[in-house]
Design a protein around this motif. Structure first.
Motif, mmCIF file in Angstrom:
data_model
loop_
_atom_site.group_PDB
_atom_site.id
_atom_site.type_symbol
_atom_site.label_atom_id
_atom_site.label_comp_id
_atom_site.label_asym_id
_atom_site.label_seq_id
_atom_site.Cartn_x
_atom_site.Cartn_y
_atom_site.Cartn_z
ATOM 1 N N MET A 1 0.825 -1.201 0.000
ATOM 2 C CA MET A 1 0.000 0.000 0.000
ATOM 3 C C MET A 1 0.864 1.258 0.000
ATOM 4 O O MET A 1 1.874 1.336 0.694
ATOM 5 N N ILE A 2 0.429 2.248 -0.766
ATOM 6 C CA ILE A 2 1.002 3.586 -0.684
ATOM 7 C C ILE A 2 0.141 4.334 0.328
ATOM 8 O O ILE A 2 -1.000 4.681 0.054
ATOM 9 N N ASP A 3 0.669 4.531 1.519
ATOM 10 C CA ASP A 3 -0.137 5.043 2.623
ATOM 11 C C ASP A 3 0.052 6.550 2.765
ATOM 12 O O ASP A 3 1.025 7.033 3.344
ATOM 13 N N LEU A 4 -0.909 7.290 2.240
ATOM 14 C CA LEU A 4 -0.894 8.743 2.289
ATOM 15 C C LEU A 4 -1.918 9.296 3.280
ATOM 16 O O LEU A 4 -2.265 10.470 3.238
ATOM 17 N N ARG A 5 -2.377 8.445 4.186
ATOM 18 C CA ARG A 5 -3.381 8.894 5.153
ATOM 19 C C ARG A 5 -2.841 9.973 6.077
ATOM 20 O O ARG A 5 -3.510 10.955 6.380
ATOM 21 N N SER A 6 -1.617 9.783 6.563
ATOM 22 C CA SER A 6 -1.048 10.725 7.520
ATOM 23 C C SER A 6 0.444 10.473 7.660
ATOM 24 O O SER A 6 0.933 9.373 7.373
ATOM 25 N N ASP A 7 1.179 11.485 8.137
ATOM 26 C CA ASP A 7 2.586 11.275 8.457
ATOM 27 C C ASP A 7 2.763 10.582 9.806
ATOM 28 O O ASP A 7 3.883 10.306 10.229
ATOM 29 N N THR A 8 1.652 10.290 10.479
ATOM 30 C CA THR A 8 1.733 9.520 11.727
ATOM 31 C C THR A 8 2.029 8.046 11.475
ATOM 32 O O THR A 8 2.357 7.311 12.410
ATOM 33 N N VAL A 9 1.935 7.605 10.227
ATOM 34 C CA VAL A 9 2.180 6.182 9.927
ATOM 35 C C VAL A 9 3.673 5.885 9.774
ATOM 36 O O VAL A 9 4.061 4.728 9.594
ATOM 37 N N THR A 10 4.509 6.897 9.872
ATOM 38 C CA THR A 10 5.955 6.691 9.733
ATOM 39 C C THR A 10 6.480 5.774 10.825
ATOM 40 O O THR A 10 6.049 5.833 11.973
ATOM 41 N N LYS A 11 7.428 4.938 10.442
ATOM 42 C CA LYS A 11 8.042 4.012 11.387
ATOM 43 C C LYS A 11 9.429 4.527 11.774
ATOM 44 O O LYS A 11 10.051 5.284 11.031
ATOM 45 N N PRO A 12 9.910 4.147 12.948
ATOM 46 C CA PRO A 12 11.215 4.653 13.400
ATOM 47 C C PRO A 12 12.351 4.210 12.494
ATOM 48 O O PRO A 12 12.319 3.127 11.911
ATOM 49 N N THR A 13 13.360 5.058 12.389
ATOM 50 C CA THR A 13 14.547 4.738 11.603
ATOM 51 C C THR A 13 15.402 3.722 12.352
ATOM 52 O O THR A 13 15.205 3.471 13.548
ATOM 53 N N GLU A 14 16.379 3.168 11.652
ATOM 54 C CA GLU A 14 17.291 2.236 12.314
ATOM 55 C C GLU A 14 18.058 2.938 13.431
ATOM 56 O O GLU A 14 18.330 2.350 14.487
ATOM 57 N N GLU A 15 18.422 4.210 13.212
ATOM 58 C CA GLU A 15 19.109 4.967 14.259
ATOM 59 C C GLU A 15 18.234 5.107 15.492
ATOM 60 O O GLU A 15 18.718 5.034 16.630
ATOM 61 N N MET A 16 16.931 5.290 15.280
ATOM 62 C CA MET A 16 16.007 5.393 16.411
ATOM 63 C C MET A 16 15.902 4.075 17.165
ATOM 64 O O MET A 16 15.914 4.043 18.402
ATOM 65 N N ARG A 17 15.794 2.999 16.418
ATOM 66 C CA ARG A 17 15.696 1.677 17.071
ATOM 67 C C ARG A 17 16.952 1.386 17.885
ATOM 68 O O ARG A 17 16.880 0.865 19.009
ATOM 69 N N LYS A 18 18.094 1.728 17.338
ATOM 70 C CA LYS A 18 19.348 1.517 18.063
ATOM 71 C C LYS A 18 19.397 2.396 19.304
ATOM 72 O O LYS A 18 19.812 1.947 20.386
ATOM 73 N N ALA A 19 18.960 3.652 19.159
ATOM 74 C CA ALA A 19 18.955 4.569 20.299
ATOM 75 C C ALA A 19 18.027 4.067 21.397
ATOM 76 O O ALA A 19 18.340 4.191 22.597
ATOM 77 N N CYS A 305 -6.557 0.582 -5.894
ATOM 78 C CA CYS A 305 -5.278 0.821 -6.579
ATOM 79 C C CYS A 305 -4.099 0.749 -5.619
ATOM 80 O O CYS A 305 -2.989 1.184 -5.955
ATOM 81 N N GLN A 306 -4.361 0.252 -4.398
ATOM 82 C CA GLN A 306 -3.322 0.111 -3.373
ATOM 83 C C GLN A 306 -2.814 1.457 -2.850
ATOM 84 O O GLN A 306 -1.636 1.632 -2.538
ATOM 85 N N ILE A 307 -3.744 2.434 -2.739
ATOM 86 C CA ILE A 307 -3.400 3.760 -2.229
ATOM 87 C C ILE A 307 -4.397 4.129 -1.139
ATOM 88 O O ILE A 307 -5.609 3.976 -1.314
ATOM 89 N N LEU A 308 -3.873 4.633 -0.028
ATOM 90 C CA LEU A 308 -4.716 5.031 1.091
ATOM 91 C C LEU A 308 -4.653 6.542 1.295
ATOM 92 O O LEU A 308 -3.594 7.143 1.218
ATOM 93 N N GLY A 309 -5.821 7.131 1.538
ATOM 94 C CA GLY A 309 -5.904 8.549 1.865
ATOM 95 C C GLY A 309 -6.927 8.749 2.960
ATOM 96 O O GLY A 309 -7.493 7.790 3.487
ATOM 97 N N SER A 310 -7.199 10.012 3.323
ATOM 98 C CA SER A 310 -8.142 10.316 4.397
ATOM 99 C C SER A 310 -9.252 11.220 3.892
ATOM 100 O O SER A 310 -9.014 12.115 3.079
ATOM 101 N N ALA A 311 -10.464 10.994 4.385
ATOM 102 C CA ALA A 311 -11.587 11.873 4.079
ATOM 103 C C ALA A 311 -11.547 13.067 5.010
ATOM 104 O O ALA A 311 -11.409 12.919 6.228
ATOM 105 N N PHE A 312 -11.667 14.265 4.442
ATOM 106 C CA PHE A 312 -11.647 15.490 5.237
ATOM 107 C C PHE A 312 -12.945 16.263 5.111
ATOM 108 O O PHE A 312 -13.030 17.418 5.502
ATOM 109 N N GLY A 313 -13.945 15.629 4.546
ATOM 110 C CA GLY A 313 -15.248 16.242 4.332
ATOM 111 C C GLY A 313 -16.004 15.374 3.350
ATOM 112 O O GLY A 313 -15.509 14.334 2.891
ATOM 113 N N GLU A 314 -17.217 15.781 2.998
ATOM 114 C CA GLU A 314 -18.031 14.954 2.097
ATOM 115 C C GLU A 314 -17.350 14.760 0.747
ATOM 116 O O GLU A 314 -17.416 13.681 0.158
#
Length: 347
Positions: A1-19, A305-314
């Protein structure tokens, strides 16, 4: 999926996991977690404030601010589509017992004269006390638009004249700073307190920070505890925030570039309406009414089409670019919009 719903779906980087793995920890309720203290000191310095408090989320940071600035029966002034008013579950009323006075804004900006008019006269016993003016930068529901420092200065001047605190919901404040190529302090100098998220475009898995005067943060710490936010070995969660602030800010420009490229291409498609001047950071608002579909119907087609977005109104769709979105993802999304619109026009 191409997930364009929000930037909250970001996963931690390898540097973050190590930290996280290597984080030195202690009991933060006793203020003995060195990693949390390091993050709070770093955030306070970057935001130009005396002190900072690590909180679990942007909503918690905003509500701790409301609770600390105000008391039951007070009133706070908010833009009509602000996150604090629109998306925080009525928490200001439920938790702080304050009432909200909303002012419709233009691209997230409440008119200065309307703010001045909305501030209550404490001499009249019929009226509530105005405890806080809330701003949001970037403004989510306005499409990630930036409240310019000059506008924030004007709000702050009115607030100081009237003795009212200004709180900034800066969940995506670093997006604004990067887009204008200015230091984040250009914004924060005009507010008393500010909340910033680590878990959106900055890619940390959790957490936000509330910054302000030292005495304010001391009171806020108690409100955080009352809300169940007193964390123990929280350095494991704070460590990615340090990486976010030191390594992830500059790359936000890539998200902005891709959002603009997406918007420019999509607005050429029949039935698609986009206000290009409002695409200033990593959010694109798309009006699909002229396609004959609602936002939810169009999103279902995108999902096929394997793309996710968010509804912001009707009829309004929000697409948000972030670290996991590539140039190819942008091209595929543009192609999907073309195909859906073409199919609809031929139906």
């Amino acid at each position: 999926m191409i997930d364009l719903r929000s930037d909250t779906v970001t996963k931690p980087t390898e540097e973050m996991r190590k930290a996280m793995y290597e984080a030195e920890v202690g009991d933060d309720v006793y203020r003995e977690d060195p990693t949390v203290r390091q993050l709070e000191e770093l955030a306070a310095e970057k935001l130009g404030k005396e002190a900072a408090l690590f909180v679990t989320s942007g909503t918690q940071g905003n509500q701790v601010a409301v609770l600390t600035h105000g008391k039951a029966g007070d009133e706070i002034i908010l833009e009509a589509d602000s996150h604090i008013f629109y998306y925080e579950g009525g928490a200001a009323a439920a938790l702080a017992g304050v009432q909200t006075r909303i002012i419709p804004g233009i691209k997230g900006q409440m008119p200065i004269d309307k703010i001045r008019e909305a501030i209550r006269d404490d001499r009249d016993i019929h009226l509530p006390h105005t405890a806080m003016i809330g701003l949001e930068n970037t403004h989510n529901r306005a499409g990630g638009v930036i409240l310019p420092p000059q506008y924030m200065k004007e709000v702050y001047q009115v607030a100081q004249e009237k003795g009212v605190a200004v709180h900034l919901d800066g969940a995506r404040l670093f997006n604004a700073a990067v887009a204008l190529e200015v230091d984040v302090k250009e914004f924060t100098q005009y507010v008393d307190t500010v909340q910033v998220c680590f878990s959106k475009g900055l890619s940390a898995p959790v957490g936000s920070v509330l910054a302000g005067p030292k005495d304010f943060i001391e009171v806020a710490r108690k409100w955080r505890k009352r809300l169940g936010g007193g964390m123990r070995q929280a350095g494991i969660m704070a460590a990615p925030g340090i990486v976010a602030l030191t390594q992830m800010v500059d790359r936000l420009a890539e998200d902005h570039r891709r959002a603009k490229e997406l918007a420019v291409a999509l607005q050429e498609i029949k039935g698609i309406q986009i206000e290009l001047e409002s695409v200033q950071t990593n959010i694109v608002l798309i009006d699909v009414k002229d396609t004959g579909m609602t936002a939810h119907q169009f999103l279902e087609e995108l999902k096929n089409c394997q793309i996710l977005g968010s509804a912001f109104g009707e009829y309004l769709i929000r697409l948000t670019t972030h670290r996991h979105i590539t140039d190819q993802d942008i091209s595929d999304t543009i192609d999907a919009f073309y195909q859906i619109s073409k199919k609809r026009s031929q139906a």
